[in-house]
Design an enzyme around this catalytic site. Structure first.
Site, PDB file in Angstrom:
ATOM      1  N   GLY A   1     -86.077 -26.420  23.124  1.00 54.60           N
ATOM      2  CA  GLY A   1     -85.040 -26.204  24.125  1.00 54.60           C
ATOM      3  C   GLY A   1     -83.935 -27.217  23.951  1.00 54.60           C
ATOM      4  O   GLY A   1     -84.093 -28.226  23.259  1.00 54.60           O
TER       5      GLY A   1
ATOM      6  N   GLN B   1     -76.779 -32.498  26.294  1.00 51.97           N
ATOM      7  CA  GLN B   1     -77.309 -33.165  25.101  1.00 51.97           C
ATOM      8  C   GLN B   1     -76.330 -33.109  23.931  1.00 51.97           C
ATOM      9  O   GLN B   1     -76.448 -33.901  22.992  1.00 51.97           O
ATOM     10  CB  GLN B   1     -78.656 -32.563  24.686  1.00 51.97           C
ATOM     11  CG  GLN B   1     -79.776 -32.872  25.678  1.00 51.97           C
ATOM     12  CD  GLN B   1     -81.091 -32.286  25.205  1.00 51.97           C
ATOM     13  OE1 GLN B   1     -81.382 -31.118  25.439  1.00 51.97           O
ATOM     14  NE2 GLN B   1     -81.884 -33.088  24.518  1.00 51.97           N
TER      15      GLN B   1
ATOM     16  N   CYS C   1     -88.382 -34.899  23.393  1.00 51.58           N
ATOM     17  CA  CYS C   1     -87.007 -34.519  23.701  1.00 51.58           C
ATOM     18  C   CYS C   1     -86.130 -34.886  22.513  1.00 51.58           C
ATOM     19  O   CYS C   1     -86.288 -35.973  21.949  1.00 51.58           O
ATOM     20  CB  CYS C   1     -86.540 -35.256  24.958  1.00 51.58           C
ATOM     21  SG  CYS C   1     -84.856 -34.861  25.447  1.00 51.58           S
ATOM     22  N   LEU C   2     -85.216 -34.010  22.160  1.00 56.73           N
ATOM     23  CA  LEU C   2     -84.328 -34.287  21.031  1.00 56.73           C
ATOM     24  C   LEU C   2     -83.426 -35.490  21.316  1.00 56.73           C
ATOM     25  O   LEU C   2     -82.902 -36.099  20.386  1.00 56.73           O
ATOM     26  CB  LEU C   2     -83.481 -33.047  20.703  1.00 56.73           C
ATOM     27  CG  LEU C   2     -84.296 -31.828  20.219  1.00 56.73           C
ATOM     28  CD1 LEU C   2     -83.399 -30.606  20.102  1.00 56.73           C
ATOM     29  CD2 LEU C   2     -84.989 -32.109  18.892  1.00 56.73           C
TER      30      LEU C   2
ATOM     31  N   HIS D   1     -88.101 -29.124  32.178  1.00 53.43           N
ATOM     32  CA  HIS D   1     -87.568 -30.189  31.326  1.00 53.43           C
ATOM     33  C   HIS D   1     -86.071 -29.965  31.060  1.00 53.43           C
ATOM     34  O   HIS D   1     -85.255 -30.880  31.218  1.00 53.43           O
ATOM     35  CB  HIS D   1     -88.356 -30.226  30.009  1.00 53.43           C
ATOM     36  CG  HIS D   1     -87.840 -31.201  29.004  1.00 53.43           C
ATOM     37  ND1 HIS D   1     -88.560 -32.288  28.568  1.00 53.43           N
ATOM     38  CD2 HIS D   1     -86.643 -31.250  28.341  1.00 53.43           C
ATOM     39  CE1 HIS D   1     -87.836 -32.970  27.690  1.00 53.43           C
ATOM     40  NE2 HIS D   1     -86.672 -32.356  27.525  1.00 53.43           N
ATOM     41  N   GLU D   2     -85.716 -28.733  30.674  1.00 55.11           N
ATOM     42  CA  GLU D   2     -84.312 -28.460  30.324  1.00 55.11           C
ATOM     43  C   GLU D   2     -83.401 -28.596  31.540  1.00 55.11           C
ATOM     44  O   GLU D   2     -82.312 -29.165  31.450  1.00 55.11           O
ATOM     45  CB  GLU D   2     -84.163 -27.069  29.705  1.00 55.11           C
ATOM     46  CG  GLU D   2     -84.863 -26.868  28.377  1.00 55.11           C
ATOM     47  CD  GLU D   2     -84.663 -28.003  27.395  1.00 55.11           C
ATOM     48  OE1 GLU D   2     -83.582 -28.624  27.381  1.00 55.11           O
ATOM     49  OE2 GLU D   2     -85.609 -28.297  26.650  1.00 55.11           O
TER      50      GLU D   2
ATOM     51  N   HIS E   1     -82.221 -31.984  32.567  1.00 53.62           N
ATOM     52  CA  HIS E   1     -81.077 -32.543  31.846  1.00 53.62           C
ATOM     53  C   HIS E   1     -79.774 -32.314  32.626  1.00 53.62           C
ATOM     54  O   HIS E   1     -78.846 -33.115  32.541  1.00 53.62           O
ATOM     55  CB  HIS E   1     -80.948 -31.895  30.462  1.00 53.62           C
ATOM     56  CG  HIS E   1     -81.862 -32.468  29.420  1.00 53.62           C
ATOM     57  ND1 HIS E   1     -81.746 -33.756  28.957  1.00 53.62           N
ATOM     58  CD2 HIS E   1     -82.898 -31.918  28.736  1.00 53.62           C
ATOM     59  CE1 HIS E   1     -82.675 -33.983  28.026  1.00 53.62           C
ATOM     60  NE2 HIS E   1     -83.392 -32.883  27.878  1.00 53.62           N
TER      61      HIS E   1
HETATM   62 NI    NI Z   1     -84.896 -32.786  26.415  1.00 49.08          NI
END
Ligand code: NI
Length: 177
Positions: A47, A52, A100-101, A142-143, A146
């Site tokens: 995701g 991000q 997480c990226l 999670h997404e 953000h």
């Molecule tokens: Ni993330």
């Protein structure tokens, strides 16, 4: 196609609260979703949220295909979710690993609601309304965090589970969100 640099934890833009998308079907929104898709695919993520890649708008994408590397990972349909609202369907929390990226190379166990309903729009303005559980519920929580400026370590309750991916999972790790 455009792969964007992903902001990493410590960048204050990841702490901002994102704005709602006001207009659908625009070339700007289309380009944003395409960039997010390309970036997530290039990094093999589960995701990605617009902040991000430095865009403070309420847009997230996610999706997990069957992957022989992760036979236990549940499939999550590829979804573009704009202006999301999440409602817990239970007070029950479930602990699970997240990455997480924006927090590369690390993993931690995060408690999340085990069942949630999420509503919002897709990139064309069509309504999305789903009730989900398990990994799907985890990924969407999670997404959408953000969009509130919340990274998963801020949701952790047991930091003994926080560590480097290759140390925690020498045989291969779950995916990054
Ligand atoms: Ni993330």
């Amino acid at each position: 196609m455009s792969i964007k640099p992903v902001l990493r934890m410590g960048d204050s833009r990841l702490l901002d609260v994102s704005r709602e998308v006001a207009e659908f079907g625009t070339s700007e929104l289309k380009a944003l979703v395409q960039d997010m898709h390309d970036t997530m695919a290039a990094l093999d993520g589960a995701g990605l949220a617009a902040p991000q890649i430095g865009v403070s708008l309420q847009v997230v994408i996610f999706g997990v295909k069957r992957n022989p590397r992760y036979p236990d990972a549940e499939e999550v349909p590829y979804t573009v979710l704009v202006n999301p609202v999440i409602t817990p369907l239970t007070q029950e929390m479930e602990s699970g690993w997240e990455g997480c990226l924006s927090v590369p190379g690390l993993r931690g166990v995060v408690p999340r609601y085990s069942r949630v309903r999420y509503t919002g729009k897709d990139q064309h303005g069509e309504t999305i309304d789903r009730s989900v559980e398990g990994f799907h519920a985890r990924v969407v929580q999670h997404e959408c965090d953000h969009l509130l400026g919340i990274l998963y370590p801020m949701r952790m309750t047991d930091f003994r589970t926080f560590g480097f991916t290759d140390v925690l999972f020498p045989d291969g790790a779950p995916m990054d969100e």
